[in-house]
Scaffold this active site. Structure first.
Site, short mmCIF file in Angstrom:
data_model
loop_
_atom_site.label_atom_id
_atom_site.label_comp_id
_atom_site.label_asym_id
_atom_site.label_seq_id
_atom_site.Cartn_x
_atom_site.Cartn_y
_atom_site.Cartn_z
N SER A 1 4.80 -5.30 -4.83
CA SER A 1 3.73 -4.51 -5.01
C SER A 1 2.59 -4.93 -6.11
O SER A 1 2.63 -5.71 -6.32
CB SER A 1 3.46 -2.77 -5.45
OG SER A 1 2.46 -2.23 -5.57
N GLU B 1 2.26 6.23 -2.15
CA GLU B 1 0.90 5.90 -3.09
C GLU B 1 -0.21 6.11 -2.08
O GLU B 1 -1.36 6.97 -2.75
CB GLU B 1 1.21 4.15 -2.51
CG GLU B 1 -0.45 3.62 -2.10
CD GLU B 1 -0.52 2.50 -2.33
OE1 GLU B 1 0.42 1.32 -2.35
OE2 GLU B 1 -1.05 2.19 -0.75
#
Lengths: 300, 300, 300, 300
Positions: free
Chosen positions: B119, B178
């Protein structure tokens, strides 16, 4: 040196008073609970009258009280005690339409008003608060030194959002976003926990996620810290309280015709966690039995 | 000095290769697009064969390719070229069940495999990446120097999540969270924007929220920066793409029987933004006309 | 006179067999539980071999078994016993991709296959069933007399939806819609029940709603009848089971990129009703305590 | 013979007046639009004064007007014209708290009031209406002959729900359920339509579903009829209006702390269909570009 009267010295108000004192402000405090006043280690007034008498005009009195009746009654009492030009600030979580109404009513008495949404919780004393101000520009200017002291740094973490009501409106929406973010984290971690075959150490994973990932956030910091202390959360019941602001956010969205699917779901999840009776679910089980002959569970 | 072969030098792989080089690693890169290899400023191989020949055994080859066919074909090609004891890492966004299948298949050929969720997006080069590793403990140990270099700091931002598949599983859930966080922010800001009477400066508000509030987060940092540049978002169409990981998160939740209302809603909002036809909505308008005689809008 | 072999004589299969017998069909039945076969009052075979031997080619064998292994194993066993040109029908709630796979596999052995979604539950014996057929046109034609007898009337309640798989696909979506409708009813009645000040008699209200309103529906008929018998639902626990079809509907929607917010929420509500542990909610309570010092409930 | 004054002769009021006339009631009508009065083919009053003068005390005047100002103003005007003991009925879709307020205000003037939720849309003239009455028992008794005539049959389709406000409350929730059911149907059919490989004839399928299935319902009847006329819905834009009652249902649920995920989602889907600007979606696309460098679509 600048003076401020702080009314309500609980978890939020007490810590804000201390932060202001540390930054060199003269804080006079009042709490209906004398214990709270003593704990805050500041000049404590015995009554609202006493508080007002200890401040020099034009005065600034900042309320950190539960929204609703406590705030309403205290504003009414102060309106009588204060003099034209004095400034009242509501730093609690009031409904923004109440703040608009109160500002109009106080203005008739020559009193100024600002609504200030305050975020940061129990960490604000050390880390500073996020502050959202609603009110006229000149009122916001007058508050500036206090905002600069309460915020994490003088030039960050506070903002004059707009006219009266806009501060509490922004705080309301802030909390709506908070509900959604919290729920997103809870759902994801729930899924990880239910993936038994991987036996994931959620404390370690959330700790790692704090750095470099897209979801790094203060809420994640807190979760990582909390899970490090008790990863199975055995001492916490699966019941989640809600406060006015999540509800108002959804109601405002409905009023304005704005879709807020995630914020509303986060709120409804809390409602469902609070509902021991589950009449909706009993109805669903009834329907399944009625059409399909499916067995139902009996109450324990 | 430690060596690594990086296959796929796009936005993610190219930047990761550079970060590793800066930290003193010997990186050999390959991309089917020679342009990308040149841009990455590293020892570039012309072919996978060439890449393998430039590395000394036991080799480490790290793939940063689109999930699906690109990853599958490249793993198949490398499996033939590599030797027992070599280690393949898939740092792309593969479906974790694919990674499990691939690990088993590579193991039959004596090759090691780790799935690493990465990420951090385009900011990782400077800020470091968040890394979630799936695979045996000894493989994770072997990767450690690389993880320490790619992460924001040697002791933060990377974690060995569990056995093969657990790395991509954790990344999948990370992306689900997210989605939910992004949607919560978008809904709240949408509500503020629709509150026309307050004329709220969203760039200023989000900038202030970055400090001291409960919702402070990296996504909020990005929003504040983006709104500072273009508060009305006039150049952006209201269409939101989605990738595999949001979808897999919901499907996995359904498979495990875990409620993910917020993550699913965030995904469905994206679907709806992509759907120009709106057959569901046409049906709703039809029903309203059928039972109530309500007028319908005609297509433009 | 037309013959049919019915395999699986439970709540659904047993009643369908009786309905066909009443309409003059020759039904041979088999159930691994001899009790079920006797209860169905029809020519009962002792084994699958026996059942096949009692039917004249080209045979029709209709399965009403739990989806998954029971259906799979029985199809495998029958494939060996049947002869080219025989027709197998799966009337259970199989996943449509399984039905497609099975049809292909049976075709290799010269056997015909149709997937028939059957709705109507325990009321079908008297009221008739809704039937959705997937398979080639000539297979649907061959089934026509049976469909006409099983349906509420010969010309209503059955449809040839499309190729193999389309029948179970349509049934899957039917159940997804059912989930959403049930949840809508449950939510509305929950709200009425919680409006204590009006003390609404929900049995009387739902009875009235059955006529003339926009929401009149068979599910409402059942709810009205169920509430007339037990308005407080004291004997039913708030736990709602789910079956494969609700889950598949959501997973298919995710695969096709179609938003199904209401169907997914209905499914997640059931999941939450089944989850005694509530790890997601414990996490939310943890977060509230961490940032705001809010009290948490202790587990009972 | 029993007399009634009907104020508002639009789609609903006009048809109700006709149904009452057909059943032998003496109906005097008024509409501010003389065209509407003529269309209704009844004794038409020129003004409210005229209407009142044509009725013998104790009078019954039934309003079928848009909720909000039209209803409020007309009630105020009639309150002056009517005499103690006269009965006013609001059959429109008023907010139940408005009805409670109005009842109290009219009671001060000696006037009786009932709030009657009316469902059935444009089909009520022929099929009868569903009616939910709020008000004192004696008022409900006085209305009984009218309710029996308006309902599908004298003993079905109407109910005295509770005190003043309960009628409109029940209608509000009825509409909330309606939103959820409509959305469930729309989502399921959307999924079927997007399953291109099966080329499902939705008109035929929905027609079949009307009989024998669990989801059979009046809304499904209407969908089947509508799709038979225009299966692709080419003449209908994907924009769905909403009215007060869906919004009030969600707001009431939030006030009472009752989770209504499905009803709220159905409402939000409509909001999103109305929102041309899509600021929330622009924000999401912005975030994706900011963290991942993902391309955004440009506005058309």
């Amino acid at each position: 040196m600048q003076e401020i009267g702080m009314v309500g010295l609980g978890r939020m108000g007490g810590a804000m008073a201390r932060r202001l004192q540390r930054k060199g402000f003269q804080v006079v405090g009042f709490d209906q609970n004398p214990q709270a006043a003593r704990a805050a280690e500041l000049v404590a007034a015995d009554t609202l009258e006493h508080l007002v008498s200890l401040l020099s005009p034009p005065r600034l009195v900042w309320l950190m009280l539960p929204a609703g009746e406590a705030t309403e009654k205290t504003l009414e009492a102060l309106a009588i005690l204060l003099a034209p030009g004095d400034l009242l600030v509501d730093g609690g979580n009031a409904y923004y339409k109440d703040s608009q109404r109160r500002a109009a009513w106080l203005a008739e008495r020559g009193l100024l008003f600002a609504d200030v949404g305050v975020s940061g919780g129990v960490w604000g004393l050390e880390e500073g608060y996020g502050l959202m101000v609603g009110g006229p520009a000149e009122v916001a200017s007058r508050l500036r030194p206090f905002l600069e002291a309460l915020a994490p740094s003088p030039d960050s973490g506070w903002v004059h959002v707009g006219p009266v009501g806009a501060g509490h409106f922004a705080k309301m929406v802030h909390n709506g976003i908070e509900y959604g973010m919290m729920q997103a984290l809870a759902e994801g971690l729930h899924l990880l926990q239910k993936k038994r075959e991987f036996q994931i150490d959620l404390a370690a994973l959330t700790q790692a996620w704090r750095h470099g990932t897209v979801i790094r956030s203060w809420l994640l910091d807190l979760v990582a810290q909390g899970l490090a202390e008790d990863p199975e959360l055995k001492e916490i019941a699966p019941v989640v309280a809600d406060s006015g602001e999540g509800r108002w956010t959804v109601q405002e969205a409905v009023e304005l015709g704005v879709g807020v699917p995630v914020i509303a779901q986060a709120l409804f999840s809390r409602f469902e966690s609070q509902d021991k009776e589950g009449y909706d679910r009993r109805l669903l089980a009834l329907m399944r039995r009625m059409f399909g002959g499916h067995a139902v569970e009996r109450p324990a």
